[in-house]
Design an enzyme around this catalytic site. Structure first.
Site, PDB file in Angstrom:
ATOM      1  N   ASP A 141       0.832  -1.203   0.000  1.00  0.00           N
ATOM      2  CA  ASP A 141       0.000   0.000   0.000  1.00  0.00           C
ATOM      3  C   ASP A 141       0.862   1.247   0.000  1.00  0.00           C
ATOM      4  OD1 ASP A 141      -2.614   1.382   2.183  1.00  0.00           O
ATOM      5  OD2 ASP A 141      -2.348   1.452   0.001  1.00  0.00           O
ATOM      6  N   LYS A 144       2.672   3.457  -5.708  1.00  0.00           N
ATOM      7  CA  LYS A 144       2.090   2.426  -6.591  1.00  0.00           C
ATOM      8  C   LYS A 144       3.086   1.894  -7.612  1.00  0.00           C
ATOM      9  CE  LYS A 144      -1.055   3.337  -3.901  1.00  0.00           C
ATOM     10  NZ  LYS A 144      -1.000   2.540  -2.644  1.00  0.00           N
ATOM     11  N   ASP A 169      -3.296  -3.058  -2.436  1.00  0.00           N
ATOM     12  CA  ASP A 169      -4.358  -2.061  -2.448  1.00  0.00           C
ATOM     13  C   ASP A 169      -4.259  -1.220  -3.725  1.00  0.00           C
ATOM     14  OD1 ASP A 169      -5.291   0.857  -0.471  1.00  0.00           O
ATOM     15  OD2 ASP A 169      -6.545  -0.592  -1.553  1.00  0.00           O
ATOM     16  N   ASN A 170      -5.362  -0.602  -4.129  1.00  0.00           N
ATOM     17  CA  ASN A 170      -5.372   0.428  -5.192  1.00  0.00           C
ATOM     18  C   ASN A 170      -5.006  -0.057  -6.580  1.00  0.00           C
ATOM     19  OD1 ASN A 170      -3.768   2.037  -2.600  1.00  0.00           O
ATOM     20  ND2 ASN A 170      -5.831   2.644  -3.186  1.00  0.00           N
ATOM     21  N   GLU A 199     -11.497   4.130  -0.835  1.00  0.00           N
ATOM     22  CA  GLU A 199     -11.906   4.430   0.539  1.00  0.00           C
ATOM     23  C   GLU A 199     -12.775   5.688   0.635  1.00  0.00           C
ATOM     24  OE1 GLU A 199      -8.801   3.696  -0.410  1.00  0.00           O
ATOM     25  OE2 GLU A 199      -7.367   5.210   0.169  1.00  0.00           O
TER      26      GLU A 199
HETATM   27  C1  LIG Z   1       9.185   3.181  -1.951  1.00  0.00           C
HETATM   28  N1  LIG Z   1       9.422   2.659  -0.652  1.00  0.00           N
HETATM   29  C2  LIG Z   1       8.779   3.049   0.462  1.00  0.00           C
HETATM   30  N2  LIG Z   1       9.263   2.623   1.657  1.00  0.00           N
HETATM   31  C3  LIG Z   1       8.640   2.993   2.791  1.00  0.00           C
HETATM   32  N3  LIG Z   1       7.538   3.779   2.842  1.00  0.00           N
HETATM   33  C4  LIG Z   1       7.042   4.210   1.670  1.00  0.00           C
HETATM   34  C5  LIG Z   1       7.632   3.878   0.428  1.00  0.00           C
HETATM   35  N4  LIG Z   1       6.889   4.452  -0.554  1.00  0.00           N
HETATM   36  C6  LIG Z   1       5.893   5.137   0.044  1.00  0.00           C
HETATM   37  N5  LIG Z   1       5.981   4.994   1.385  1.00  0.00           N
HETATM   38  C7  LIG Z   1       5.047   5.513   2.384  1.00  0.00           C
HETATM   39  O1  LIG Z   1       3.820   4.822   2.123  1.00  0.00           O
HETATM   40  C8  LIG Z   1       2.730   5.768   2.092  1.00  0.00           C
HETATM   41  C9  LIG Z   1       2.345   6.013   0.680  1.00  0.00           C
HETATM   42  C10 LIG Z   1       1.196   5.558   0.192  1.00  0.00           C
HETATM   43  C11 LIG Z   1       0.838   5.830  -1.237  1.00  0.00           C
HETATM   44  N6  LIG Z   1      -0.597   5.625  -1.366  1.00  0.00           N
HETATM   45  C12 LIG Z   1      -1.271   6.316  -2.273  1.00  0.00           C
HETATM   46  O2  LIG Z   1      -0.721   7.102  -3.036  1.00  0.00           O
HETATM   47  C13 LIG Z   1      -2.742   6.165  -2.288  1.00  0.00           C
HETATM   48  C14 LIG Z   1      -3.479   7.107  -2.998  1.00  0.00           C
HETATM   49  C15 LIG Z   1      -4.868   7.036  -3.044  1.00  0.00           C
HETATM   50  C16 LIG Z   1      -5.620   8.040  -3.798  1.00  0.00           C
HETATM   51  C17 LIG Z   1      -6.672   7.664  -4.634  1.00  0.00           C
HETATM   52  C18 LIG Z   1      -7.391   8.628  -5.358  1.00  0.00           C
HETATM   53  C19 LIG Z   1      -7.060   9.969  -5.223  1.00  0.00           C
HETATM   54  F1  LIG Z   1      -7.746  10.909  -5.894  1.00  0.00           F
HETATM   55  C20 LIG Z   1      -6.004  10.355  -4.389  1.00  0.00           C
HETATM   56  C21 LIG Z   1      -5.290   9.396  -3.682  1.00  0.00           C
HETATM   57  C22 LIG Z   1      -5.546   6.010  -2.360  1.00  0.00           C
HETATM   58  C23 LIG Z   1      -4.787   5.062  -1.641  1.00  0.00           C
HETATM   59  O3  LIG Z   1      -5.395   4.049  -0.972  1.00  0.00           O
HETATM   60  C24 LIG Z   1      -3.393   5.117  -1.613  1.00  0.00           C
HETATM   61  O4  LIG Z   1      -2.716   4.145  -0.933  1.00  0.00           O
HETATM   62  C25 LIG Z   1       3.272   7.022   2.743  1.00  0.00           C
HETATM   63  O5  LIG Z   1       3.164   6.915   4.140  1.00  0.00           O
HETATM   64  C26 LIG Z   1       4.735   6.997   2.291  1.00  0.00           C
HETATM   65  O6  LIG Z   1       5.577   7.752   3.141  1.00  0.00           O
HETATM   66 MG   LIG Z   2      -4.042   2.514  -0.435  1.00  0.00          MG
END
Ligand SMILES: CNc1ncnc2c1ncn2[C@@H]1O[C@H](/C=C/CNC(=O)c2cc(-c3ccc(F)cc3)cc(O)c2O)[C@@H](O)[C@H]1O
Ligand SMILES: [Mg+2]
Length: 214
Positions: A141, A144, A169-170, A199
Site C-alpha cells: 500500500d 504504486k 491495495d489500489n 476508501e
Molecule cells: C518506496 N518505498 C517506500 N518505503 C517505505 N515507505 C514508503 C515507500 N513508498 C511510500 N511509502 C510511504 O507509504 C505511504 C504512501 C502511500 C501511497 N498511497 C497512495 O498514493 C494512495 C493514494 C490514493 C488516492 C486515490 C485517489 C485519489 F484521488 C487520491 C489518492 C488512495 C490510496 O489508498 C493510496 O494508498 C506514505 O506513508 C509513504 O511515506
Molecule cells: Mg491505499
C-alpha cells in the site's frame, strides 16, 4: 505552522477511541475520514476484505509496505494470533511518528515492528534484522510504482514461500498497471481481484490477492 492531516487524524483517535480497543481506533479513523477529512487509509469497505484475507492466512509473520498513519497496521495486527509479528515499513518520519502513536493507542505495539526507512533498502535486511525466514502475508500500500520492484525483491531475497499471500491495495485507483500485468501473467502466482471502492467514496477500486506458488 498549523497541524498536518495525520496529526489531526491522531487527535481524533485520542479524542474518540478507547485506549487498548483496536476496533474503536478503526471506527474513529473511518469517522474522521468520512465526515471530516479524507485520507488514504484502506478504509472500512476494502478493510473488510483485508480482514477476511488476513484471517484466512492467519500469518505468523506479516509485512506491510507503507504504514502511513497505521490504520491498516491496526486492522492487520488486531487479527494476528499470539506470538506472531507484523513488520511495517515507512520512510516518512512524520507519518511514522503518528502511526507509532495510533498503534500504541490500539494497544498493539507488542505485535508490530514499525521500521523507518525505504522498503528497497529494508527488504534485503529482513532476515538479518528480524530473523525472518519468509513472510506468510504481505500488504502492499505504498507508492504504486514500487509494488512491482518490491514484489520482485521479495522473491529475490527468498522472503516468499509456497503459499505466501500478497494483497495489493489500489490496483484500479490510483492503479498499479505494471504490477497487475506481471502478477496476473506470472506462472509463479495465482491471482484474484476483489472489486470494491476507493476508501470513503463511490469510485471503483479493488484489491489483488496473489498466492506465490514457489
Ligand atoms: C518506496 N518505498 C517506500 N518505503 C517505505 N515507505 C514508503 C515507500 N513508498 C511510500 N511509502 C510511504 O507509504 C505511504 C504512501 C502511500 C501511497 N498511497 C497512495 O498514493 C494512495 C493514494 C490514493 C488516492 C486515490 C485517489 C485519489 F484521488 C487520491 C489518492 C488512495 C490510496 O489508498 C493510496 O494508498 C506514505 O506513508 C509513504 O511515506
Ligand atoms: Mg491505499
Amino acid at each position: 505552522t498549523g497541524s498536518t492531516r495525520p496529526q489531526r487524524l491522531l487527535r481524533a483517535v485520542q479524542k474518540n477511541a478507547t485506549q487498548g480497543d483496536p476496533q474503536s481506533v478503526i471506527n474513529a479513523i473511518d469517522h474522521f475520514c468520512r465526515h471530516k477529512e479524507w485520507a488514504m487509509n484502506v478504509g472500512d469497505e476494502k478493510g473488510s476484505i483485508l480482514d477476511s484475507v488476513v484471517s484466512e492466512v492467519n500469518p505468523s509473520t506479516a509485512l506491510e509496505l507503507g504504514t502511513y498513519c497505521g490504520y491498516s497496521t491496526v486492522r492487520i495486527a488486531r487479527l494476528l494470533p499470539p506470538g506472531s509479528q507484523l513488520i511495517t515499513l515507512e520512510f516518512n518520519p512524520a507519518y511514522a511518528a503518528v502511526a507509532k502513536q495510533v498503534i500504541g493507542w490500539a494497544g498493539l505495539q507488542d505485535k508490530v515492528q514499525l521500521v523507518e526507512g525505504p522498503s528497497g533498502d529494508l527488504i534485503p535486511q529482513m532476515k538479518d534484522l528480524f530473523g525472518v525466514q519468509s513472510f506468510d502475508f504481505v500488504f502492499l500500500d505504498h507508492w504504486k510504482d514500487r509494488y512491482l520492484p518490491d514484489a520482485k525483491l521479495l522473491e529475490e531475497c527468498s522472503l516468499l514461500r509456497k503459499g505466501s499471500v500478497l494483497l495489493a491495495d489500489n490496483v484500479i485507483c490510483p492503479g498499479t498497471p505494471e504490477y497487475l500485468e506481471y502478477i496476473r501473467n506470472s506462472p509463479r502466482y495465482e491471482s484474484r481481484y476483489f472489486k470494491s471502492h476507493l476508501e470513503y467514496t463511490k469510485v471503483e477500486d479493488g484489491l489483488e490477492k496473489s498466492v506465490f506458488l514457489g
